[in-house]
Design a protein around this motif. Structure first.
Motif, short mmCIF file in Angstrom:
data_model
loop_
_atom_site.label_atom_id
_atom_site.label_comp_id
_atom_site.label_asym_id
_atom_site.label_seq_id
_atom_site.Cartn_x
_atom_site.Cartn_y
_atom_site.Cartn_z
N ALA A 86 47.74 -102.83 -71.59
CA ALA A 86 46.50 -102.54 -70.86
C ALA A 86 45.31 -102.69 -71.78
O ALA A 86 45.41 -102.53 -73.00
CB ALA A 86 46.54 -101.11 -70.31
N ASN A 87 44.15 -103.02 -71.20
CA ASN A 87 42.94 -103.16 -72.01
C ASN A 87 42.62 -101.88 -72.78
O ASN A 87 42.16 -101.92 -73.92
CB ASN A 87 41.75 -103.51 -71.10
N ASN A 106 45.60 -93.64 -77.76
CA ASN A 106 46.22 -94.63 -76.88
C ASN A 106 46.08 -96.06 -77.42
O ASN A 106 46.14 -97.03 -76.67
CB ASN A 106 45.62 -94.55 -75.48
N CYS A 107 45.87 -96.18 -78.72
CA CYS A 107 45.76 -97.50 -79.35
C CYS A 107 47.17 -98.03 -79.60
O CYS A 107 47.90 -97.50 -80.44
CB CYS A 107 44.99 -97.37 -80.66
N ARG A 108 47.57 -99.06 -78.86
CA ARG A 108 48.94 -99.57 -78.94
C ARG A 108 49.03 -101.02 -79.43
O ARG A 108 50.10 -101.46 -79.80
CB ARG A 108 49.59 -99.48 -77.55
N LEU A 109 47.94 -101.76 -79.37
CA LEU A 109 47.96 -103.18 -79.72
C LEU A 109 46.82 -103.51 -80.66
O LEU A 109 45.65 -103.35 -80.32
CB LEU A 109 47.85 -104.04 -78.46
N ASP A 332 44.76 -99.30 -65.39
CA ASP A 332 44.29 -100.68 -65.36
C ASP A 332 45.39 -101.65 -65.70
O ASP A 332 45.18 -102.84 -65.76
CB ASP A 332 43.10 -100.88 -66.30
N ALA A 333 46.61 -101.16 -65.91
CA ALA A 333 47.76 -102.03 -66.15
C ALA A 333 48.67 -102.07 -64.94
O ALA A 333 49.80 -102.54 -65.03
CB ALA A 333 48.54 -101.56 -67.37
N ALA A 334 48.20 -101.57 -63.81
CA ALA A 334 49.05 -101.48 -62.63
C ALA A 334 49.61 -102.83 -62.21
O ALA A 334 50.72 -102.94 -61.72
CB ALA A 334 48.26 -100.86 -61.48
N ALA A 335 48.82 -103.88 -62.45
CA ALA A 335 49.26 -105.23 -62.06
C ALA A 335 50.44 -105.70 -62.89
O ALA A 335 51.17 -106.61 -62.51
CB ALA A 335 48.10 -106.21 -62.20
N ASN A 336 50.64 -105.09 -64.07
CA ASN A 336 51.71 -105.53 -64.96
C ASN A 336 53.03 -104.79 -64.75
O ASN A 336 54.04 -105.16 -65.32
CB ASN A 336 51.29 -105.33 -66.42
#
Length: 475
Positions: A86-87, A106-109, A332-336
């Motif tokens: 997610a962004n 929540n920093c994952r990437l 905001d990652a629901a689409a994924n």
């Protein structure tokens, strides 16, 4: 005669005076090499000792994409990784090491051109690392071309003075991070930009536009020839063997003070580079049971991935599920959430098509300012073989590392094929066993029908016999 005797007496003294500086210089060289060798060995030993102490083939909380420049990393990041995260989970200002905070909850990437020394700022035991490699010769070409492309955008200005004034105003207004703020372009682009302006001024002063060469990589009147570019001290310091130095944490952008001394020693004494290469292999090595590597999705023939802290083949699908789980943790990652491999590839293809079109348009617009120079595959084929061999020699460590990555990839591919064949065999055996059982051991439904049929026949037979006995009694 006296003069002759005097000359004979003075000759040994003169010889000693001549030899003394040579001996001193040779001694200093030996001492310098030994000192550097001790420095590099000490660094290599400590680096190897701190790596791979347990099985780290697990996707951890933070994924650090160590982006080696000009390896297709931009496409990989925007069209693949960002589809899985997610962004809100992307570390803010990933490429701006001065202002981003990797310890954000929540920093994952994290994606950055920083080298492996960046790990000192990250929670090491909770971080997985992924990087990509490219054929070193192609990477040098691409670095040269991109340096020229970005620098050429500034040729719309009258001179460097007006450019510097505009840049100062733009920096005051803009709050984001530009290409000129990112390593290594903050060194390579200004260098190339000054060279382009100098050559343009020289052409104007001569009042002619005659171009002696028709080879894009050797147009001295327009831009720095490739042969001069690769032999410049800046290129030797930043570009050559850049992938090896970046994965080892030894660039001029390193966070570790001792890394700079090690790097300078290796640049001065090339034979010491083997220690650096060995450390990189340790960083990239996996468990003995399986080797893990993936081809870069955007161009498998040119790029290879090293996954030092990623998954082995046995857990590859599990990794994807974990990535999807990480991605679905935010609204905001629901689409994924329901994105499977097929949908991911569709999204990837659509993304790279759009990205390539925009990059191509920008490239064409920039290169118009240095016409007739143009970087194409046909133009590359005109580069002399001797120059290509020189690039190979200057990037000997990267050539060895790339070969090592290819071996990892070949082993991983063979293992993957082997696992697929084994899985198909097991599935076939299972299906065959199920088919055999369907004939030898009837299901409960079949048994029920058989019993029901026998009961019906029994009652019919009993009813007929009863009717017969009744008839006989009546008679």
């Amino acid at each position: 005669m006296r003069c002759l005797n005097l000359e004979l007496k003075l000759a040994p003294i003169l010889l000693l005076l001549i030899c003394a500086p040579i001996t001193t210089k040779a001694s200093a060289t030996v001492d310098g090499y030994k000192k550097c060798e001790r420095t590099v060995k000490k660094w290599a030993f400590s680096s190897r000792d701190s790596e791979i102490k347990d099985d780290k083939h697990v996707l951890r909380d933070l994924l650090f994409f160590l982006h080696v420049p000009r390896t297709g990393g931009r496409t990989y990041f925007h069209c693949f990784l960002k589809k899985l995260y997610a962004n809100a989970q992307e570390c803010p200002r990933s490429y701006d090491k001065l202002r981003f905070n990797p310890r954000k909850s929540n920093c994952r990437l994290l994606s950055t051109h920083d080298d492996y020394s960046m790990m000192v700022k990250l929670p090491k035991e909770q971080t997985s690392v992924v990087t990509m490699l490219r054929n070193p010769i192609d990477r040098v070409f691409s670095t040269y071309e991109f340096s020229v492309e970005v620098a050429a955008r500034f040729l719309i200005h009258r001179d460097l003075t007006s450019l510097s004034k505009m840049a100062k105003r733009a920096r005051m207004k803009a709050g984001g991070v530009s290409t000129l703020d990112i390593w290594p372009w903050k060194y390579l682009v200004p260098w190339m930009r000054e060279d382009l302006f100098a050559r343009r001024d020289a052409r104007i002063s001569k009042s002619h536009s005659y171009i002696r060469s028709n080879r894009s990589y050797d147009m001295e009147e327009i831009l720095m020839p490739l042969r001069d570019y690769i032999n410049d001290p800046i290129a030797r310091d930043i570009i050559h063997n850049g992938a090896t130095f970046q994965i080892a944490g030894l660039t001029n952008n390193s966070y570790l003070a001792e890394s700079h001394e090690v790097r300078h020693c290796v640049l001065k004494y090339q034979s010491l580079g083997q220690y650096v290469l060995d450390v990189v292999k340790v960083i990239a090595q996996l468990t003995k049971s399986s080797s893990s590597s993936d081809s870069a999705i955007n161009n498998g023939s040119e790029h290879r991935s090293l996954l030092p802290n990623s998954t082995s083949d046995a857990n590859h699908q599990d990794t994807y599920r974990k990535l999807a789980k990480v991605s679905s943790a935010s609204k905001d990652a629901a689409a994924n959430i329901n994105m499977d491999a097929g949908k991911l590839m569709e999204a990837y293809e659509s993304c790279i098509s759009s990205l390539r079109n925009s990059q191509s348009e920008r490239r064409v617009k920039s290169l118009k300012r240095i016409s007739p120079a143009n970087f194409t595959k046909e133009a590359r084929r005109k580069v002399p073989e001797l120059l290509l061999q020189e690039i190979k020699l200057l990037n000997s460590l990267d050539m060895q590392l790339y070969s090592y990555a290819q071996d990892i990839f070949a082993k991983q591919r063979a293992l993957m094929v082997q696992n697929m064949v084994r899985a198909e065999s097991l599935q076939s055996a299972h299906d065959e066993h199920a088919n055999n059982n369907s004939f030898s051991l009837p299901s409960w439904k079949v048994v029920f029908l058989v019993i029901a049929s026998l009961l019906v026949l029994f009652f019919v037979f009993h009813f007929v016999n009863a009717r017969r006995r009744t008839s006989k009694v009546k008679l």
